[in-house]
Write an enzyme that holds these catalytic residues in place. Structure first.
Site, mmCIF file in Angstrom:
data_model
loop_
_atom_site.group_PDB
_atom_site.id
_atom_site.type_symbol
_atom_site.label_atom_id
_atom_site.label_comp_id
_atom_site.label_asym_id
_atom_site.label_seq_id
_atom_site.Cartn_x
_atom_site.Cartn_y
_atom_site.Cartn_z
ATOM 1 N N ASN A 151 21.476 61.353 80.529
ATOM 2 C CA ASN A 151 21.095 61.738 81.700
ATOM 3 C C ASN A 151 19.932 63.643 81.912
ATOM 4 O O ASN A 151 20.274 63.664 83.398
ATOM 5 C CB ASN A 151 22.448 62.840 82.069
ATOM 6 C CG ASN A 151 22.714 63.407 81.008
ATOM 7 O OD1 ASN A 151 23.531 63.050 79.408
ATOM 8 N ND2 ASN A 151 22.909 64.902 80.825
ATOM 9 N N GLN A 179 25.161 57.664 83.754
ATOM 10 C CA GLN A 179 23.630 57.243 84.902
ATOM 11 C C GLN A 179 23.122 56.297 85.360
ATOM 12 O O GLN A 179 22.691 55.753 86.097
ATOM 13 C CB GLN A 179 22.907 58.697 84.240
ATOM 14 C CG GLN A 179 23.719 59.512 83.714
ATOM 15 C CD GLN A 179 23.394 60.988 84.865
ATOM 16 O OE1 GLN A 179 23.185 59.958 85.964
ATOM 17 N NE2 GLN A 179 23.595 61.750 84.701
ATOM 18 N N SER A 199 31.591 57.039 85.867
ATOM 19 C CA SER A 199 31.974 58.986 86.843
ATOM 20 C C SER A 199 32.187 58.330 88.864
ATOM 21 O O SER A 199 30.465 57.856 88.700
ATOM 22 C CB SER A 199 31.430 59.903 86.721
ATOM 23 O OG SER A 199 31.671 60.862 87.142
ATOM 24 N N CYS A 325 18.919 79.184 79.365
ATOM 25 C CA CYS A 325 19.736 80.490 79.681
ATOM 26 C C CYS A 325 21.182 81.120 80.201
ATOM 27 O O CYS A 325 21.896 82.121 80.119
ATOM 28 C CB CYS A 325 17.848 81.804 80.466
ATOM 29 S SG CYS A 325 16.798 81.098 79.089
HETATM 30 C C1 LIG Z 1 27.986 63.807 83.982
HETATM 31 C C2 LIG Z 1 28.013 63.146 83.223
HETATM 32 C C3 LIG Z 1 29.449 62.137 82.400
HETATM 33 C C4 LIG Z 1 30.684 63.755 82.676
HETATM 34 O O1 LIG Z 1 31.019 62.740 84.102
HETATM 35 P P1 LIG Z 1 32.261 63.793 84.657
HETATM 36 O O2 LIG Z 1 33.029 62.625 85.822
HETATM 37 O O3 LIG Z 1 31.712 64.999 84.798
HETATM 38 O O4 LIG Z 1 33.351 64.091 83.656
HETATM 39 C C5 LIG Z 1 29.314 62.119 80.922
HETATM 40 N N1 LIG Z 1 28.179 61.354 80.851
HETATM 41 C C6 LIG Z 1 26.980 61.353 81.528
HETATM 42 C C7 LIG Z 1 26.291 60.477 80.693
HETATM 43 C C8 LIG Z 1 27.415 62.029 82.902
HETATM 44 O O5 LIG Z 1 26.153 62.877 83.314
#
Ligand SMILES: *Cc1c(COP(=O)(O)O)cnc(C)c1O
Length: 402
Positions: A151, A179, A199, A325
């Site tokens: 990500n 991703q 997701s 930060c």
């Molecule tokens: C955003 C993300 C998640 C978490 O997914 P959510 O639906 O926000 O809980 C897990 N792994 C990666 C690589 C992501 O980019």
């Protein structure tokens, strides 16, 4: 220029076509899918359609798709569910140092319960080495969990090779593909993937909805206990609008995958070239070729990522940084440290992630706006001042070799 959103790896806006399909399921079709009267059947039918769409995009069967409340839940379920189911067989899990915290913190939790975890290192481009993976495998290894694409730096792992090795050794393979889904072609059967997390909100679908693909026959315990939803494996009244939205979003992304990735790769490469050729003392993080179509991550020496973000925000540009930060932590991104960046370079990183709605005009705009921002920040930086005077070259990770 109005508002420019370059943070599609953090989340994405819901597409209009997706929202349109979701809306009736908040009001008209509000039935509980577990009931038997007609409005409930509408909900159930909509869930079936969404499940088919998700399965089709992954090359899976419909009964291998389980809806969850997002990527984090899917990662937790896959890892804890297999750890518990196979604890008699072994207690060793292999993952990488650059996973999302949903995987890393789950593994750390399991360590506290007596499991042993190997965190594979990555090379300077963020890729694991197959020989490291092979050497890490033990007779007690029950699971390999390696993300499809990162990500932060966008690096894509050799997923098919990992799947092949895992299956030769009789070890389950889970991949966090949050991703990658909708951006890179995935076939869970060809790639020997046993479990895959995805997701909704990372592919122009709604937040709070995700799915876990579980290959038929995989031994895994349930994670959320309660009612008999999701064929007795994931309790809780279905988030019907969310499920409908995820189904539509993934169908659109899959149908347009080739076209979108061509567009994004063109914009991404223009962005990378436009920044690295116009600003001195910066470098691209991540793999030059095996990277997500929309990911651009660049480190700038002598400045803080966070201050770049504030000045970009004043220009209406929304981006992200490897500096932490604001989260109250002094440590920069674990991913940037894992690819070998010293702390100060990791702090000076900027992540721009492109998506469905970005245009070439927006890319041209940031290529124009960024150099004066970097120049202004460097002029205020004591590190840069010392560097220019030649008194503090070493220790900054520059190439003076002393
Ligand atoms: C955003 C993300 C998640 C978490 O997914 P959510 O639906 O926000 O809980 C897990 N792994 C990666 C690589 C992501 O980019």
């Amino acid at each position: 220029m109005d508002k420019i959103y370059f943070d599609n790896a953090a989340t994405t806006p819901v597409r209009k076509e997706v929202l349109d399909e979701m809306l009736p399921y908040f009001s008209e079709h509000y039935g509980n899918a577990s009931s038997i009267y007609s409005i409930a059947r509408d909900s159930k039918k909509a869930i079936d359609v969404a499940r088919e769409r998700v399965a089709k995009a992954l090359g899976a069967d419909v009964n291998e798709i389980f809806f969850t409340a997002g990527g984090s839940e899917s990662d937790n379920w896959a890892i804890k569910g297999v750890a518990e189911a196979l604890s008699q067989k072994g207690n060793h899990i292999i993952t990488t140092a650059i996973e999302h915290h949903a995987v890393l913190h789950t593994c750390e939790y399991l360590e506290s319960k007596g499991f042993e975890i190997t965190y594979l290192p990555v090379d300077e481009y963020g890729k694991i080495r197959m020989e490291d993976l092979e050497a890490a495998i033990r007779p007690t290894t029950i699971l390999i969990s390696i993300m499809f694409a990162n990500n932060e730096i966008g690096t894509i792992q050799p997923i098919a090779e990992i799947g092949k090795l895992a299956h030769e050794k009789g070890i389950y393979f889970h991949t966090d593909a949050v991703q990658a889904v909708g951006h890179v072609k995935i076939d869970v059967k060809e790639m020997n993937i046993d479990m895959l997390s995805l997701s909704g909100h990372k592919l122009n679908g709604p937040k709070g909805i995700g799915a876990l693909y579980i290959r038929k026959g995989v031994k895994i315990k349930s994670f959320i206990h309660g009612g008999a939803q999701e064929r007795n494996r994931r309790a809780g009244t279905e988030n019907v609008p969310g499920i409908v939205g995820l189904g539509k979003a993934i169908e659109l992304a899959d149908a347009e995958l080739e076209e979108t990735s061509k567009k994004l790769i063109y914009l991404r490469d223009k962005l990378i070239k436009g920044i690295t050729e116009n600003i001195p003392y910066c470098r691209l993080n991540g793999h030059p070729v095996d990277r997500l179509p929309g990911n651009c991550n660049i480190s700038f020496e002598f400045i803080e990522g966070e201050s770049m973000l504030l000045l970009l925000d004043m220009k209406g540009i929304f981006a992200s940084s490897g500096s932490a930060c604001t989260s109250g932590s002094l440590d920069p991104s674990h991913v940037l440290l894992a690819i070998g960046l010293p702390h100060e370079k990791a702090h000076g990183s900027l992540r721009l992630t492109l998506g469905h709605y970005n245009t070439e005009e927006e890319v041209d705009y940031i290529i124009k706006e960024l150099p004066p921002i970097v120049k202004r920040l460097r002029e205020m930086s004591p590190l840069y001042e010392d560097f220019v005077k030649g008194t503090n070259c070493c220790g900054l990770g520059c190439s003076c070799d002393k």
